[in-house]
Design an enzyme around this catalytic site. Sequence first.
Site, PDB file in Angstrom:
ATOM      1  CD  GLN A   1       5.095   0.151   3.707  1.00 10.83           C
ATOM      2  OE1 GLN A   1       3.963   0.509   4.007  1.00 10.83           O
ATOM      3  NE2 GLN A   1       5.564   0.286   2.483  1.00 10.83           N
TER       4      GLN A   1
ATOM      5  CG  ASP B   1      -1.789  -2.683   2.324  1.00  9.60           C
ATOM      6  OD1 ASP B   1      -1.785  -1.633   1.663  1.00  9.60           O
ATOM      7  OD2 ASP B   1      -0.953  -2.942   3.209  1.00  9.60           O
TER       8      ASP B   1
ATOM      9  CE  LYS C   1       1.567   3.086   2.714  1.00 10.44           C
ATOM     10  NZ  LYS C   1       1.889   1.658   2.586  1.00 10.44           N
TER      11      LYS C   1
END
Length: 291
Positions: free
Chosen positions: A96, A119, A52
Amino acid sequence: MKLIDGKTLASGMRREIAAGVAKLKAEKGVVPGLAVILVGDNPASVSYVTAKEKACEEAGMRSEEIRLPAETTEEELTGIVRRLNGDVSIHGILVQLPVPKHIREKAVIDAISPEKDVDGFTPENIGKMMIGDECFLPCTPHGIIKLIEFSGTEIAGRHAVVIGRSNIVGKPVAALLARKEANATVTLCHTGTPDIAHFTRQADIVVVAAGRPGTLTGGMLKPGATVIDVGVNRVPDPSRPKGYRIVGDADFESCAGVAGAITPVPGGVGPMTITMLLWNTLESAKRAAAR
Ligand code: GUN
């Protein structure tokens, strides 16, 4: 059988995103910034966040990497998230998942400002997605819709079967497929479904996000179906330098013999998840620049 190449779709979209980043920089002097937080050293998570961060920088964005020890407390983590909520150089905050067991995932997600929730995990963004308001769509489900469209598979009027009911993939992808824009008829199967094959045999589109290799096999498919494999599983393989290989949730060999189109693992859904994260981060920076 057609292989749905996520890398090709992702690289085209990332070029567009990079152009958008350059334009925002030139016109408004704003560089999109993404904070990527990883707690602990789960090897799969380390490789995801590294990918990412790299993608972010390749698109001309700034990534702020925050690696925390596994012992980090919930208070410490939510404190860092709150500081980032108030940092004007940061437009996206990603923690994460999974986080270590002593930290409540819900407490962490609730700490993220919905305006920086690239997200699409906060209750506010999920709620907006459900009622069709503008919001950040969750990256993997959004990437899956783009992949199905890219494969040339018609979605409207077709029967889509989703296997898996996670908050990150199964539930939101089922919701996106059922929206007016996509217009599929959707069946959501999960561990409580006695006979999943009964449903997948009627499916024009199967999205498998169960987290278990071999969840979907060719015998469970209608000939010509489109298969989107979200699984990322490490299986031991002494013939590989790392001692393992990555497989999806679908048994590729048998499914490829029956499906009309299928995503490979790796190289299918994964690159699109990251692409949609970049997309949301650019969008967030554009909104901030317009305020
Ligand atoms: N863990 C697995 N997928 C994801 C994702 O898309 N975002 C975050 N933050 N964690 C994940």
